[in-house]
Structures are given as C-alpha cells and as structure tokens.
Design a protein around this motif. Structure first.
Motif, PDB file in Angstrom:
ATOM      1  N   ASN A  45       0.831  -1.211   0.000  1.00 39.69           N
ATOM      2  CA  ASN A  45       0.000   0.000   0.000  1.00 39.69           C
ATOM      3  C   ASN A  45       0.870   1.268   0.000  1.00 39.69           C
ATOM      4  OD1 ASN A  45      -2.456   1.371  -0.062  1.00 39.69           O
ATOM      5  ND2 ASN A  45      -2.560   1.538   2.172  1.00 39.69           N
ATOM      6  N   SER A  46       1.951   1.214  -0.755  1.00 39.45           N
ATOM      7  CA  SER A  46       2.880   2.354  -0.842  1.00 39.45           C
ATOM      8  C   SER A  46       3.546   2.345  -2.216  1.00 39.45           C
ATOM      9  CB  SER A  46       3.972   2.269   0.227  1.00 39.45           C
ATOM     10  OG  SER A  46       3.435   2.378   1.525  1.00 39.45           O
ATOM     11  N   GLN A  47       3.731   3.537  -2.779  1.00 35.75           N
ATOM     12  CA  GLN A  47       4.473   3.636  -4.024  1.00 35.75           C
ATOM     13  C   GLN A  47       5.958   3.626  -3.702  1.00 35.75           C
ATOM     14  OE1 GLN A  47       3.605   7.073  -6.447  1.00 35.75           O
ATOM     15  NE2 GLN A  47       4.695   6.259  -8.237  1.00 35.75           N
ATOM     16  N   LEU A  48       6.684   2.715  -4.319  1.00 33.91           N
ATOM     17  CA  LEU A  48       8.109   2.551  -4.049  1.00 33.91           C
ATOM     18  C   LEU A  48       8.988   3.215  -5.101  1.00 33.91           C
ATOM     19  CD1 LEU A  48       8.103  -1.249  -3.068  1.00 33.91           C
ATOM     20  CD2 LEU A  48       7.916   0.737  -1.544  1.00 33.91           C
ATOM     21  N   ILE A  49       8.507   3.274  -6.347  1.00 29.37           N
ATOM     22  CA  ILE A  49       9.311   3.747  -7.460  1.00 29.37           C
ATOM     23  C   ILE A  49       8.527   4.771  -8.269  1.00 29.37           C
ATOM     24  CG2 ILE A  49      10.450   3.058  -9.629  1.00 29.37           C
ATOM     25  CD1 ILE A  49      10.948   0.331  -8.404  1.00 29.37           C
ATOM     26  N   LEU A  50       9.195   5.861  -8.620  1.00 32.40           N
ATOM     27  CA  LEU A  50       8.635   6.854  -9.537  1.00 32.40           C
ATOM     28  C   LEU A  50       9.183   6.558 -10.927  1.00 32.40           C
ATOM     29  CD1 LEU A  50       8.947  10.132  -7.421  1.00 32.40           C
ATOM     30  CD2 LEU A  50       6.858   8.854  -7.924  1.00 32.40           C
ATOM     31  N   ARG A  51       8.296   6.283 -11.878  1.00 32.34           N
ATOM     32  CA  ARG A  51       8.699   5.896 -13.217  1.00 32.34           C
ATOM     33  C   ARG A  51       8.364   6.994 -14.216  1.00 32.34           C
ATOM     34  NH1 ARG A  51       5.771   2.337 -10.487  1.00 32.34           N
ATOM     35  NH2 ARG A  51       6.450   0.171 -10.138  1.00 32.34           N
ATOM     36  N   SER A  52       9.219   7.154 -15.190  1.00 36.21           N
ATOM     37  CA  SER A  52       8.936   8.013 -16.339  1.00 36.21           C
ATOM     38  C   SER A  52       9.568   7.363 -17.559  1.00 36.21           C
ATOM     39  CB  SER A  52       9.493   9.431 -16.122  1.00 36.21           C
ATOM     40  OG  SER A  52      10.904   9.422 -16.183  1.00 36.21           O
ATOM     41  N   THR A  53       9.355   7.934 -18.708  1.00 28.49           N
ATOM     42  CA  THR A  53       9.917   7.351 -19.937  1.00 28.49           C
ATOM     43  C   THR A  53      11.433   7.448 -19.952  1.00 28.49           C
ATOM     44  OG1 THR A  53       9.582   9.460 -21.070  1.00 28.49           O
ATOM     45  CG2 THR A  53       7.847   7.790 -21.280  1.00 28.49           C
ATOM     46  N   ARG A  54      11.989   8.377 -19.194  1.00 25.92           N
ATOM     47  CA  ARG A  54      13.440   8.602 -19.264  1.00 25.92           C
ATOM     48  C   ARG A  54      14.188   8.249 -17.973  1.00 25.92           C
ATOM     49  NH1 ARG A  54      14.177  14.378 -22.458  1.00 25.92           N
ATOM     50  NH2 ARG A  54      13.129  13.758 -24.417  1.00 25.92           N
ATOM     51  N   SER A  55      13.484   8.184 -16.854  1.00 27.34           N
ATOM     52  CA  SER A  55      14.211   7.990 -15.597  1.00 27.34           C
ATOM     53  C   SER A  55      13.404   7.154 -14.619  1.00 27.34           C
ATOM     54  CB  SER A  55      14.545   9.347 -14.958  1.00 27.34           C
ATOM     55  OG  SER A  55      13.346  10.026 -14.591  1.00 27.34           O
ATOM     56  N   LEU A  56      14.089   6.729 -13.583  1.00 29.42           N
ATOM     57  CA  LEU A  56      13.478   5.950 -12.517  1.00 29.42           C
ATOM     58  C   LEU A  56      14.155   6.353 -11.211  1.00 29.42           C
ATOM     59  CD1 LEU A  56      12.804   2.154 -12.384  1.00 29.42           C
ATOM     60  CD2 LEU A  56      14.311   3.184 -10.683  1.00 29.42           C
ATOM     61  N   ARG A  57      13.393   6.585 -10.196  1.00 27.32           N
ATOM     62  CA  ARG A  57      13.983   6.885  -8.891  1.00 27.32           C
ATOM     63  C   ARG A  57      13.058   6.373  -7.792  1.00 27.32           C
ATOM     64  NH1 ARG A  57      11.953  11.513  -6.329  1.00 27.32           N
ATOM     65  NH2 ARG A  57      10.596  12.817  -7.623  1.00 27.32           N
ATOM     66  N   LEU A  58      13.640   6.085  -6.643  1.00 29.80           N
ATOM     67  CA  LEU A  58      12.867   5.600  -5.514  1.00 29.80           C
ATOM     68  C   LEU A  58      12.140   6.747  -4.828  1.00 29.80           C
ATOM     69  CD1 LEU A  58      15.313   3.070  -3.794  1.00 29.80           C
ATOM     70  CD2 LEU A  58      13.593   2.615  -5.543  1.00 29.80           C
ATOM     71  N   THR A  59      10.937   6.457  -4.343  1.00 25.71           N
ATOM     72  CA  THR A  59      10.228   7.413  -3.502  1.00 25.71           C
ATOM     73  C   THR A  59      10.863   7.401  -2.109  1.00 25.71           C
ATOM     74  OG1 THR A  59       8.663   5.761  -2.716  1.00 25.71           O
ATOM     75  CG2 THR A  59       8.090   6.954  -4.762  1.00 25.71           C
ATOM     76  N   THR A  60      10.421   8.299  -1.253  1.00 26.14           N
ATOM     77  CA  THR A  60      10.901   8.291   0.138  1.00 26.14           C
ATOM     78  C   THR A  60      10.574   6.960   0.805  1.00 26.14           C
ATOM     79  OG1 THR A  60      10.581  10.682   0.298  1.00 26.14           O
ATOM     80  CG2 THR A  60      10.765   9.460   2.366  1.00 26.14           C
ATOM     81  N   ALA A  61       9.365   6.458   0.542  1.00 25.55           N
ATOM     82  CA  ALA A  61       8.978   5.160   1.096  1.00 25.55           C
ATOM     83  C   ALA A  61       9.843   4.045   0.510  1.00 25.55           C
ATOM     84  CB  ALA A  61       7.504   4.885   0.804  1.00 25.55           C
ATOM     85  N   GLY A  62      10.145   4.154  -0.783  1.00 21.11           N
ATOM     86  CA  GLY A  62      10.973   3.142  -1.425  1.00 21.11           C
ATOM     87  C   GLY A  62      12.375   3.096  -0.851  1.00 21.11           C
ATOM     88  N   MET A  63      12.950   4.281  -0.600  1.00 21.07           N
ATOM     89  CA  MET A  63      14.292   4.324  -0.017  1.00 21.07           C
ATOM     90  C   MET A  63      14.294   3.748   1.389  1.00 21.07           C
ATOM     91  SD  MET A  63      15.972   7.912  -1.376  1.00 21.07           S
ATOM     92  CE  MET A  63      14.588   8.955  -0.884  1.00 21.07           C
ATOM     93  N   ALA A  64      13.226   4.037   2.163  1.00 21.64           N
ATOM     94  CA  ALA A  64      13.140   3.505   3.525  1.00 21.64           C
ATOM     95  C   ALA A  64      12.970   1.988   3.506  1.00 21.64           C
ATOM     96  CB  ALA A  64      11.984   4.163   4.265  1.00 21.64           C
ATOM     97  N   TYR A  65      12.181   1.489   2.549  1.00 14.38           N
ATOM     98  CA  TYR A  65      11.886   0.057   2.498  1.00 14.38           C
ATOM     99  C   TYR A  65      13.038  -0.760   1.914  1.00 14.38           C
ATOM    100  CZ  TYR A  65       9.222  -4.231   1.735  1.00 14.38           C
ATOM    101  OH  TYR A  65       8.785  -5.529   1.763  1.00 14.38           O
TER     102      TYR A  65
END
Length: 300
Positions: A45-65
């Motif tokens: 129940n949390s977004q872990l990754i922010l996706r786009s056509t050019r890049s990918l990065r972890l969300t704050t929750a993703g980095m913590a998890y």
C-alpha cells in the motif's frame, strides 16, 4: 503474502536503476517486471518507485523500504546456504577450545548435536578459562570472551552485546545485604576469576557516563568460571559474571542482579579460527549453528 521474487526484483531495480536491466538479469520481460513491482506496491500500500519514460527513482517510502528488503534477501540467502551446508557430508577432525562455564553448561550439548548431524566429523573439546594459543597449540577453533586482539585470526561474533553482571544468591543477600554503590563491593565476600594469567580484580562500572573502577579483594579465587558461578549460587559471595553464563540462574531466581542502575563491562563472545579454515564448510556450518543456538538462548 509478499513474494520473494518481487522483493528480489525491487532490490535489483534499485541497484541497477532500471526495471529493464533488472528484468534482463532475472530473465523476465520488462512487462512482467512492471507487473511484479506494481503487485509489491499494492501489497505494501505504498508507491516505491517513480517511473517516467526517461528515468526511474525511488520514492521516500521506497528508499526507507529498500534496506529492509535487502536484509530480507540476505537472510533468505544465508538460510539457503545453511540448508545446503547441512546436506553436505562434513568430515574431518576439529579441536575446539572454550570457556568453562558456557562450555560445560551449553556448548558440550550443542556440539554433540552438531556432531550427530555430521557423523563423519570428529570434535575434540578443550574446556578451560586459560586462553589457548591457536598459533602454537593444536587448536583449530576457540570460543572466547572479549574483543580479539590477534589480527591473524578470523573472528566471528556470536553474542556481540553480552555484558558482565554483578550478582549474588538471594540467600547471600538476605544474610549480608546488597551493595548500593560499586565502592560497597569490598564490604562483601567477593568471588574472583583468573582470566588468562591474572586475577580479574579491577571491576568497572559506569553511571551517567562516569567510570567507576573498583579494585576488589576476595578470599575465594578460581581459574574456572563455572566454579565461580557455583560459589555464587551457593550463597558464598558476590560475583561479576558474563550474563550469558548466568541467564538461566537469573531467570530461575538462583542469582539476582545487583547495582541494576549501573552499566557494566562489555564481554562479547566470539568464535575464532585460524586462517586456513577461512573457507572451510565446517567453519561456516558450525558458526551458523552456534549463532542460532546462542540467539535462541539470548532472546529466549
């Protein structure tokens, strides 16, 4: 329930910075990898990754998890390795040195169980509080209290947060009372242990960051920690014992912790091995086995 392959994919994606690269590494299609990551996010129940056509990065929750996911994968890998080692036919002859108290009251039974699991292995035990010289004596492994000083040895922590405990039997306390401060200790019968070649006579305590060191004097001195523990349980005096050695006595009430407001000396327990055993399957299997047993006792 979380799937381990989803966790593995998440960790690999974070490490490689790409879902496609992680998918290739695991033999998946990018589409299946995206579905797996979305499934993991839905279960958490949390977004872990922010996706786009050019890049990918972890969300704050993703980095913590990520740290927890990585630890989970490491633990699973260690468990798998332990099971694999358990299937191997370990063989050969090992001589082990260990302290008297934890040796007689715990290690002898655990090591007998380990040998039953590996019947082609022969174990020779040396139980003494005199420190064995692994470089000169025919000893392969040593279980030892205290921070290892010999950098030529492999040191594997078994109980790194163990400390000493000032203790006495209820019968002794009923007859003579209990010290209220470290400086009161020498008003009591003190039970001392020979560590190495010297009597452990400087007992250290800390309170509010301040060290108090007491030079103790006792009429009863032994070079065997089990003897000191038995004296203490019999009500013959006050001892400064490794907590690991007296856990069952504290739980049963046979011994009582004294000066509970003071911090005491650090006494970590290590498994030491000579360098030639660094990649030995026996060393790996034995260290994992003892670590599991000691953690169960420590936490139980």
């Amino acid at each position: 329930m979380l799937r381990t392959d989803d966790l593995q994919l998440f960790v690999l994606t974070a490490d490689l910075g790409s879902i496609s690269a992680a998918a290739r590494e695991l033999g998946l299609s990018p589409a299946l990898a995206s579905v797996a990551l979305k499934r993991l996010e839905q279960q958490l129940n949390s977004q872990l990754i922010l996706r786009s056509t050019r890049s990918l990065r972890l969300t704050t929750a993703g980095m913590a998890y990520l740290d927890y996911a990585r630890q989970a994968m490491q633990l699973l890998g260690q468990g798998q390795q332990l099971l694999q080692l358990g299937k191997e036919q370990l063989s050969g002859e090992l001589t082990l040195s260990m302290p008297s108290d934890v040796g007689r009251n715990s290690m002898v039974f655990w090591l007998a169980e380990f040998q039953r699991l590996h019947p082609k292995l022969q174990l020779k035990l040396r139980i003494s509080d005199r420190l064995a010289d692994l470089g000169r004596q025919p000893v392969d492994l040593a279980i030892r209290y205290g921070q290892p000083k010999d950098s030529q040895l492999i040191a594997m922590p078994l109980v790194p947060d163990n400390h000493r405990v000032l203790c006495a039997a209820p019968d002794y306390i009923a007859r003579f009372g209990a010290p209220e401060r470290p400086e009161d200790i020498n008003q009591h019968q003190v039970l001392q242990l020979v560590l190495g070649e010297a009597v452990h006579s400087k007992w250290q305590f800390w309170r509010h960051g301040q060290l108090q060191q007491v030079q103790v004097r006792g009429a009863l001195v032994a070079d065997d920690g089990d003897v000191v523990r038995r004296w203490a349980v019999a009500g013959l005096g006050i001892a400064y014992k490794s907590r690991l050695d007296i856990l069952s006595d504290l739980d049963s009430g046979a011994l009582v912790k004294l000066l509970p407001d003071y911090q005491t000396e650090h006494a970590p327990l290590y498994l030491l091995a000579v360098q030639r055993l660094s990649s030995s399957p026996v060393l790996q299997a034995l260290s994992e086995f003892l670590l599991q047993k000691l953690q169960q006792r420590w936490q139980g």
